[in-house]
Write a protein that holds these residues in place. Structure first.
Motif, PDB file in Angstrom:
ATOM      1  N   GLY A   1      23.032-113.222 -53.359  1.00  0.00           N
ATOM      2  CA  GLY A   1      23.519-114.491 -53.888  1.00  0.00           C
ATOM      3  C   GLY A   1      22.471-115.356 -54.539  1.00  0.00           C
ATOM      4  N   SER A   2      21.205-114.972 -54.502  1.00  0.00           N
ATOM      5  CA  SER A   2      20.163-115.821 -55.059  1.00  0.00           C
ATOM      6  C   SER A   2      19.514-115.235 -56.307  1.00  0.00           C
ATOM      7  N   ARG A   3      20.005-114.096 -56.790  1.00  0.00           N
ATOM      8  CA  ARG A   3      19.350-113.422 -57.890  1.00  0.00           C
ATOM      9  C   ARG A   3      20.366-112.947 -58.917  1.00  0.00           C
ATOM     10  N   ALA A   4      19.842-112.631 -60.112  1.00  0.00           N
ATOM     11  CA  ALA A   4      20.682-111.984 -61.113  1.00  0.00           C
ATOM     12  C   ALA A   4      21.031-110.573 -60.622  1.00  0.00           C
ATOM     13  N   PHE A   5      22.008-109.971 -61.259  1.00  0.00           N
ATOM     14  CA  PHE A   5      22.492-108.660 -60.826  1.00  0.00           C
ATOM     15  C   PHE A   5      21.818-107.583 -61.663  1.00  0.00           C
ATOM     16  N   PHE A   6      20.883-106.841 -61.050  1.00  0.00           N
ATOM     17  CA  PHE A   6      20.200-105.751 -61.729  1.00  0.00           C
ATOM     18  C   PHE A   6      21.029-104.484 -61.594  1.00  0.00           C
ATOM     19  N   CYS A   7      21.333-103.815 -62.720  1.00  0.00           N
ATOM     20  CA  CYS A   7      22.205-102.639 -62.678  1.00  0.00           C
ATOM     21  C   CYS A   7      21.758-101.620 -63.712  1.00  0.00           C
ATOM     22  N   THR A   8      22.378-100.444 -63.691  1.00  0.00           N
ATOM     23  CA  THR A   8      22.091 -99.429 -64.699  1.00  0.00           C
ATOM     24  C   THR A   8      22.741 -99.832 -66.016  1.00  0.00           C
ATOM     25  N   PHE A   9      22.292 -99.228 -67.116  1.00  0.00           N
ATOM     26  CA  PHE A   9      22.849 -99.558 -68.417  1.00  0.00           C
ATOM     27  C   PHE A   9      24.335 -99.222 -68.478  1.00  0.00           C
ATOM     28  N   SER A  10      24.726 -98.129 -67.820  1.00  0.00           N
ATOM     29  CA  SER A  10      26.139 -97.739 -67.828  1.00  0.00           C
ATOM     30  C   SER A  10      27.000 -98.783 -67.129  1.00  0.00           C
ATOM     31  N   VAL A  11      26.537 -99.266 -65.979  1.00  0.00           N
ATOM     32  CA  VAL A  11      27.270-100.327 -65.276  1.00  0.00           C
ATOM     33  C   VAL A  11      27.293-101.593 -66.128  1.00  0.00           C
ATOM     34  N   PHE A  12      26.170-101.895 -66.782  1.00  0.00           N
ATOM     35  CA  PHE A  12      26.095-103.074 -67.658  1.00  0.00           C
ATOM     36  C   PHE A  12      27.159-102.994 -68.759  1.00  0.00           C
ATOM     37  N   GLN A  13      27.312-101.818 -69.364  1.00  0.00           N
ATOM     38  CA  GLN A  13      28.326-101.643 -70.400  1.00  0.00           C
ATOM     39  C   GLN A  13      29.716-101.968 -69.874  1.00  0.00           C
ATOM     40  N   SER A  14      30.009-101.501 -68.654  1.00  0.00           N
ATOM     41  CA  SER A  14      31.332-101.749 -68.078  1.00  0.00           C
ATOM     42  C   SER A  14      31.556-103.241 -67.841  1.00  0.00           C
ATOM     43  N   ILE A  15      30.518-103.930 -67.352  1.00  0.00           N
ATOM     44  CA  ILE A  15      30.643-105.372 -67.109  1.00  0.00           C
ATOM     45  C   ILE A  15      30.884-106.116 -68.417  1.00  0.00           C
ATOM     46  N   VAL A  16      30.137-105.741 -69.451  1.00  0.00           N
ATOM     47  CA  VAL A  16      30.292-106.411 -70.740  1.00  0.00           C
ATOM     48  C   VAL A  16      31.666-106.125 -71.339  1.00  0.00           C
ATOM     49  N   ALA A  17      32.160-104.908 -71.172  1.00  0.00           N
ATOM     50  CA  ALA A  17      33.488-104.581 -71.687  1.00  0.00           C
ATOM     51  C   ALA A  17      34.557-105.466 -71.046  1.00  0.00           C
ATOM     52  N   LEU A  18      34.443-105.716 -69.753  1.00  0.00           N
ATOM     53  CA  LEU A  18      35.393-106.607 -69.064  1.00  0.00           C
ATOM     54  C   LEU A  18      35.260-108.039 -69.577  1.00  0.00           C
TER      55      LEU A  18
ATOM     56  N   PRO B   1      24.275-110.178 -65.225  1.00  0.00           N
ATOM     57  CA  PRO B   1      23.884-108.763 -65.230  1.00  0.00           C
ATOM     58  C   PRO B   1      22.659-108.507 -66.101  1.00  0.00           C
ATOM     59  N   VAL B   2      21.754-107.678 -65.587  1.00  0.00           N
ATOM     60  CA  VAL B   2      20.525-107.297 -66.285  1.00  0.00           C
ATOM     61  C   VAL B   2      20.364-105.788 -66.143  1.00  0.00           C
ATOM     62  N   ALA B   3      20.015-105.108 -67.232  1.00  0.00           N
ATOM     63  CA  ALA B   3      19.773-103.667 -67.185  1.00  0.00           C
ATOM     64  C   ALA B   3      18.498-103.339 -67.937  1.00  0.00           C
ATOM     65  N   ARG B   4      17.774-102.333 -67.469  1.00  0.00           N
ATOM     66  CA  ARG B   4      16.548-101.909 -68.137  1.00  0.00           C
ATOM     67  C   ARG B   4      16.892-100.953 -69.268  1.00  0.00           C
ATOM     68  N   LEU B   5      16.311-101.186 -70.444  1.00  0.00           N
ATOM     69  CA  LEU B   5      16.492-100.286 -71.578  1.00  0.00           C
ATOM     70  C   LEU B   5      15.400 -99.226 -71.627  1.00  0.00           C
ATOM     71  N   ASP B   6      14.158 -99.649 -71.407  1.00  0.00           N
ATOM     72  CA  ASP B   6      13.038 -98.727 -71.317  1.00  0.00           C
ATOM     73  C   ASP B   6      11.963 -99.398 -70.473  1.00  0.00           C
ATOM     74  N   ALA B   7      10.743 -98.870 -70.521  1.00  0.00           N
ATOM     75  CA  ALA B   7       9.703 -99.371 -69.623  1.00  0.00           C
ATOM     76  C   ALA B   7       9.365-100.841 -69.829  1.00  0.00           C
ATOM     77  N   GLY B   8       9.590-101.358 -71.045  1.00  0.00           N
ATOM     78  CA  GLY B   8       9.191-102.742 -71.294  1.00  0.00           C
ATOM     79  C   GLY B   8      10.251-103.623 -71.903  1.00  0.00           C
ATOM     80  N   SER B   9      11.519-103.250 -71.813  1.00  0.00           N
ATOM     81  CA  SER B   9      12.569-104.090 -72.387  1.00  0.00           C
ATOM     82  C   SER B   9      13.831-104.059 -71.537  1.00  0.00           C
ATOM     83  N   TYR B  10      14.560-105.182 -71.582  1.00  0.00           N
ATOM     84  CA  TYR B  10      15.757-105.354 -70.766  1.00  0.00           C
ATOM     85  C   TYR B  10      16.857-105.967 -71.623  1.00  0.00           C
TER      86      TYR B  10
END
Length: 398
Positions: A271-288, A333-342
């Motif tokens: 409850g105190s942080r942003a939601f870190f997830c995989t890119f696939s999960v991120f896509q699903s959240i954004v689609a909703l 929601p936050v997802a990692r794209l590569d080693a230095g970008s989100y």
């Protein structure tokens, strides 16, 4: 007729020989001499030409490779004499090549392991599973683990592949029979061979949850995620993330006798942080969210945040991840794209507001990590409402 003597060499794991005299199993020879002996053992079924040995061991850094080969054969014969004092002329010299004395037969655990793997297709049912387990037990470690020669490394990868394939064939059969302890044991051993193997983490976590130990499943996940990031700078696969979320929810709700609706409603996020997830999960959240925007007319934005080139590998990426997770709103929601970008989504934020958030995060990063040379850049785009039948298009390419 003279009886053929059999010598058993073990090459999977630490190099040893059952018939060697006590104290001589770990010979004190140099690395090159030991590698030469091991090469002769691995190729025991054929005559090995002098040209092949010179090419393998003296391709460079030798002015007189032929003489170096003769000296090496002399040295290796001495090593064999120490290991087998009752045996004479184990290595014989033939015209232009070397070979093992035909009066001696060599048996290698690596060959037995390979033969077992090839013979598996002949079996089925319970016998098939039994043969799988017997074959897995033969793999006591990586092929000649102390030998870093090119020829040994290529064979090591071959045997690793055979072993990992065996494990992947065995695990679903053990899972079906609910033999959880054996599942965990195989996963732990296979995980040491394949550090990034999502398959083994999935089975291990599922077994721990089935045994009523979700807290151990969470520990396994966290160790695996840390390892992936340190070694490869990648995150776990979506299936691993999903099992982790289940295990974490069970830990928070004790996992037993809980109403499933309550579990879904209450479980999940810190409850105190942003939601870190995989890119696939991120896509699903954004689609909703896109579908939500098409109904409400509200605004949301996407942002890609990247580090520049002048960064400390891993360290600055960890710092940026921490700033994002702690600096964004709860559940963003936050997802990692590569080693230095989100990539992240700011619900209810216009592009202007999103840019203000990015500026604030940039200032926070350099205030906390004032010595970092990282130059943070970001790109903001409005999230367009879903007005078509297409689903999952998030508006920014990965």
């Amino acid at each position: 007729m003279e009886e053929t003597k059999t010598i058993h060499f073990e090459l999977l794991g630490s190099f040893s020989c059952r018939e060697a005299r006590d104290g001589e199993k770990k010979n004190r020879a140099g690395r090159k001499a030991m590698s030469f002996l091991q090469y002769m053992i691995v190729n025991h079924t054929r005559n090995i030409s002098s040209e092949e040995l010179i090419r393998q061991f003296w391709a460079e850094q030798s002015n007189d490779p032929a003489n170096a080969l003769k000296n090496m054969v002399f040295k290796v014969r001495g090593m064999l004499k120490e290991m087998f004092p009752d045996q004479e002329n184990l290595l014989v010299t033939l015209p232009g090549c070397y070979a093992w004395n035909p009066a001696v037969r060599l048996e290698l655990d690596s060959e037995q392991f390979e033969q077992n793997c090839l013979a598996l297709r002949k079996h089925s049912g319970e016998l098939y599973l039994e043969k799988l387990l017997v074959s897995i037990a033969l793999y006591k470690g990586d092929f000649l683990s102390g030998n870093d020669s090119d020829w040994a490394i290529s064979l090591r990868r071959y045997y690793q592949t055979l072993y990992l394939d065996l494990c992947k064939m065995t695990l679903p059969l053990l899972q079906k029979q609910e033999r959880w302890t054996e599942v965990i044991s195989i996963c732990e051993q296979a995980g040491m061979v394949d550090l990034s193997g999502d398959t083994f983490i999935v089975y291990q976590m599922q077994a721990l949850i089935s045994m009523g130990h979700p807290e151990r499943a969470v520990q396994v996940y966290r160790s695996f995620r840390e390892l992936l990031w340190q070694e490869f700078e990648i995150g776990p696969a979506e299936q691993v993330e999903q099992i982790y979320m289940l295990a974490e929810s069970m830990c928070k709700n004790n996992g037993y006798g809980q109403d499933i609706l309550k579990l879904v409603a209450e479980g999940g996020l810190d409850g105190s942080r942003a939601f870190f997830c995989t890119f696939s999960v991120f896509q699903s959240i954004v689609a909703l969210e896109k579908r939500h925007l098409s109904r409400t007319g509200e605004k949301s934005s996407l942002a890609i945040v990247s580090l520049g080139n002048k960064v400390t590998p891993t360290t600055d990426a960890r710092r940026l991840e921490r700033i994002l997770l702690e600096g964004l709103r709860t559940g963003d929601p936050v997802a990692r794209l590569d080693a230095g970008s989100y990539i992240l989504m700011l619900t209810g934020a216009t592009v202007e507001n999103a840019r203000m958030v990015m500026d604030r995060l940039d200032r926070t990063f350099h205030k906390i990590y004032s010595h970092s040379k990282a130059c943070i850049s970001f790109r903001v785009s409005p999230l367009e409402p879903d007005r078509t039948e297409e689903r999952g298009n998030i508006g920014l390419d990965k």
